[in-house]
Design a protein around this motif. Structure first.
Motif, PDB file in Angstrom:
ATOM      1  N   LYS A  31       0.905  -1.220   0.092  1.00 54.40           N
ATOM      2  CA  LYS A  31      -0.077   0.122   0.104  1.00 54.40           C
ATOM      3  C   LYS A  31       0.936   1.114   0.012  1.00 54.40           C
ATOM      4  N   PRO A  32       0.624   2.192  -0.926  1.00 53.24           N
ATOM      5  CA  PRO A  32       1.367   3.509  -0.827  1.00 53.24           C
ATOM      6  C   PRO A  32       1.470   3.725   0.357  1.00 53.24           C
ATOM      7  N   MET A  33       2.893   4.263   0.886  1.00 53.67           N
ATOM      8  CA  MET A  33       3.287   4.972   2.229  1.00 53.67           C
ATOM      9  C   MET A  33       2.166   5.822   2.725  1.00 53.67           C
ATOM     10  N   PRO A 104      -7.036  22.107  17.147  1.00 55.76           N
ATOM     11  CA  PRO A 104      -5.758  21.729  16.595  1.00 55.76           C
ATOM     12  C   PRO A 104      -5.599  20.924  15.104  1.00 55.76           C
ATOM     13  N   PHE A 105      -4.603  20.784  14.810  1.00 59.05           N
ATOM     14  CA  PHE A 105      -4.490  19.908  13.643  1.00 59.05           C
ATOM     15  C   PHE A 105      -3.209  18.860  13.676  1.00 59.05           C
ATOM     16  N   PHE A 106      -3.272  17.859  12.643  1.00 55.00           N
ATOM     17  CA  PHE A 106      -2.258  16.986  12.795  1.00 55.00           C
ATOM     18  C   PHE A 106      -1.082  17.402  11.843  1.00 55.00           C
ATOM     19  N   VAL A 107       0.126  17.149  12.051  1.00 52.86           N
ATOM     20  CA  VAL A 107       1.309  17.246  10.734  1.00 52.86           C
ATOM     21  C   VAL A 107       2.096  16.079  11.149  1.00 52.86           C
ATOM     22  N   LEU A 108       2.347  15.644   9.904  1.00 51.53           N
ATOM     23  CA  LEU A 108       3.041  14.402   9.691  1.00 51.53           C
ATOM     24  C   LEU A 108       4.173  14.397   8.893  1.00 51.53           C
ATOM     25  N   ASN A 109       5.468  13.901   9.239  1.00 51.39           N
ATOM     26  CA  ASN A 109       6.500  13.677   8.000  1.00 51.39           C
ATOM     27  C   ASN A 109       5.891  12.530   7.377  1.00 51.39           C
ATOM     28  N   SER A 110       6.235  12.562   5.930  1.00 51.73           N
ATOM     29  CA  SER A 110       5.447  11.535   5.196  1.00 51.73           C
ATOM     30  C   SER A 110       6.356  10.094   5.193  1.00 51.73           C
ATOM     31  N   ASP A 111       7.433  10.193   5.693  1.00 48.55           N
ATOM     32  CA  ASP A 111       8.549   8.928   5.740  1.00 48.55           C
ATOM     33  C   ASP A 111       8.359   8.166   6.813  1.00 48.55           C
ATOM     34  N   ASP A 218      11.625   5.430  10.372  1.00 50.07           N
ATOM     35  CA  ASP A 218      11.420   6.436   9.411  1.00 50.07           C
ATOM     36  C   ASP A 218      12.212   5.481   8.145  1.00 50.07           C
ATOM     37  N   VAL A 219      11.197   5.321   7.079  1.00 49.06           N
ATOM     38  CA  VAL A 219      11.514   4.346   6.044  1.00 49.06           C
ATOM     39  C   VAL A 219      11.874   4.994   4.746  1.00 49.06           C
ATOM     40  N   TYR A 225      13.620   0.714   5.571  1.00 48.69           N
ATOM     41  CA  TYR A 225      12.622   0.376   4.890  1.00 48.69           C
ATOM     42  C   TYR A 225      12.468  -1.024   5.150  1.00 48.69           C
ATOM     43  N   LEU A 226      13.236  -1.714   4.967  1.00 53.42           N
ATOM     44  CA  LEU A 226      13.257  -3.180   5.175  1.00 53.42           C
ATOM     45  C   LEU A 226      13.177  -3.645   6.583  1.00 53.42           C
ATOM     46  N   THR A 227      13.886  -3.052   7.635  1.00 51.92           N
ATOM     47  CA  THR A 227      13.598  -3.202   8.883  1.00 51.92           C
ATOM     48  C   THR A 227      12.227  -2.846   9.311  1.00 51.92           C
TER      49      THR A 227
END
Ligand code: GDD
Ligand code: MG
Length: 360
Positions: A31-33, A104-111, A218-219, A225-227
């Motif tokens: 599934k896309p990250m 409030p709002f959420f902020v996410l790093n995409s990785d 953090d992938v 990413y594999l871990t």
């Protein structure tokens, strides 16, 4: 509620996969990250997600149009003319994030991937009347992250991005709940939330840390990413074991798309994901690896600790091992051995590569 995902950056550490698609739409466990994140945001009550993008916005938005319908959530794009860092994009999307309700709002790093305890974080944020709440997790090597030092009441006392000397081992997991007041602190220019905004909120004692239970990664680079895939699959084992592959060919936790075909006498696992319409022939051994969509693996191949890009193939008796990352549409000939090689898209590989890190 609204959310902003920081999507910018070229994803160079995940090349050659990111030569084909932007990093957030590279699949993770089929599934896309970014969809893992958008699903979690929807689940936490978000009605709109803003993607802060400075690179290939059209590719992303075209791709996400289908998911917008499927997930019934509004996905909009806030495009930067120049990279605005990790805080600048919040100023740019200010009108969407601050709808006047004070919410409030959420902020996410995409990785980053984890079990996204967003509802719990939000309740914690409200309970503390915090200006900002950051998700924190513990890691062995904190030097490549933002380190958070907090007091017994979880109030952040120091935030140090990428410390050169040891400050602590609790790190910023890249997921925040922020009150609209934070937007008043951010100017419309390239700026870093970690280096500029968080230290200011910390000084005014408004920043709190919510500690994550469970896995986190953090992938953004192949090894992690594999871990991360292994950690994710063991969490799927606990939460939704029916999603994992079952049968004699499998060992450990693996995810196989229903359209993939697997031949006889294979041994697959642990920690393998196999994408749409992949074809695995007979006697194949795969462990700790990712096959993106439409990969063909011919008889008696061995794939370990590697990522194979879309539409690529191996001949018989090939061996792909030790953190190889193979781009889209790469064809590896019979009996070739690739040891830690990075192969750019659209290539035919006829010779063995023994030196890890070789880029072709
Ligand atoms: N829109 C936009 N514009 N996004 C950006 C930009 C930009 O100019 N620069 C970076 N981003 C996005 C990245 O795509 C990523 O999703 C996020 O901001 C963080 O940037 P990274 O480059 O991945 O930073 P990092 O991994 O070195 O450090 C960050 O993440 C760690 C957790 O993984 C920091 O937030 C650390 O404090 C944190 O520990
Ligand atoms: Mg990162």
């Amino acid at each position: 509620m609204k959310a902003l995902i920081l999507v910018g950056g070229y994803g160079t550490r995940l090349r050659p996969l990111t030569l084909t698609v932007p990093k957030p739409i590279v699949d993770f466990a089929n599934k896309p990250m970014i969809i893992h994140q958008i699903e979690a945001l929807k689940d936490a009550g978000c009605s709109e997600v803003v993607l802060a993008i400075n690179y290939q916005p059209k590719v992303m938005m075209d791709f996400l149009a289908e998911w917008e319908r499927k997930l019934e959530i509004k996905i909009s794009c806030s495009q930067e003319k120049e990279p605005m860092g990790t805080a600048g994009p919040l100023a740019l999307a200010r009108e969407i994030l601050d709808d006047g309700s004070g919410d409030p709002f959420f902020v996410l790093n995409s990785d980053v991937i984890c079990e996204y305890p967003l509802k719990e974080m939000l309740a914690f944020h409200r309970r503390n009347r915090a200006e900002g709440t950051i998700l924190v997790t513990q890691v062995e090597d904190p030097s490549k992250y933002g380190v958070v030092v907090m007091d017994a009441d979880s109030r952040v006392e120091r935030f140090v991005e990428k410390p050169k000397t040891f400050v602590g081992d609790k790190i910023n997991a890249g997921i925040y709940v922020l009150s609209p007041k934070v937007l008043e602190r951010i100017e419309l220019r390239p700026t870093s939330i970690e280096k500029e905004t968080f230290p200011l909120i910390t000084r005014d004692r408004g920043l709190f840390a919510f500690t994550l239970q469970g896995y986190w990664m953090d992938v953004g680079q192949p090894k992690d990413y594999l871990t991360g895939l292994g950690l994710h699959l063991s969490s799927v084992r606990r939460r939704e074991p029916e999603l994992l592959a079952s049968g004699d060919s499998f060992v450990g936790d693996n995810i196989v798309h229903p359209t993939a075909k697997i031949g006889k006498d294979c041994r697959i696992g642990p920690n393998v994901s196999i994408g749409i319409e992949c074809e695995i022939a007979n006697g194949v051994r795969i462990s700790n690896s990712v096959l993106l969509h439409r990969v063909k693996v011919r008889d008696y191949s061995r794939i370990a600790d590697s990522i194979i890009g879309w539409g690529s193939s191996t001949g018989r008796w090939t061996r792909i091992d030790n953190k190889c990352v193979i781009g889209e549409d790469v064809h590896v000939r019979e009996e070739v051995f690739l040891n830690g090689a990075i192969i750019l898209p659209h290539k035919e590989i006829k010779e063995t590569i023994l030196e890890p890190g070789t880029i072709i």
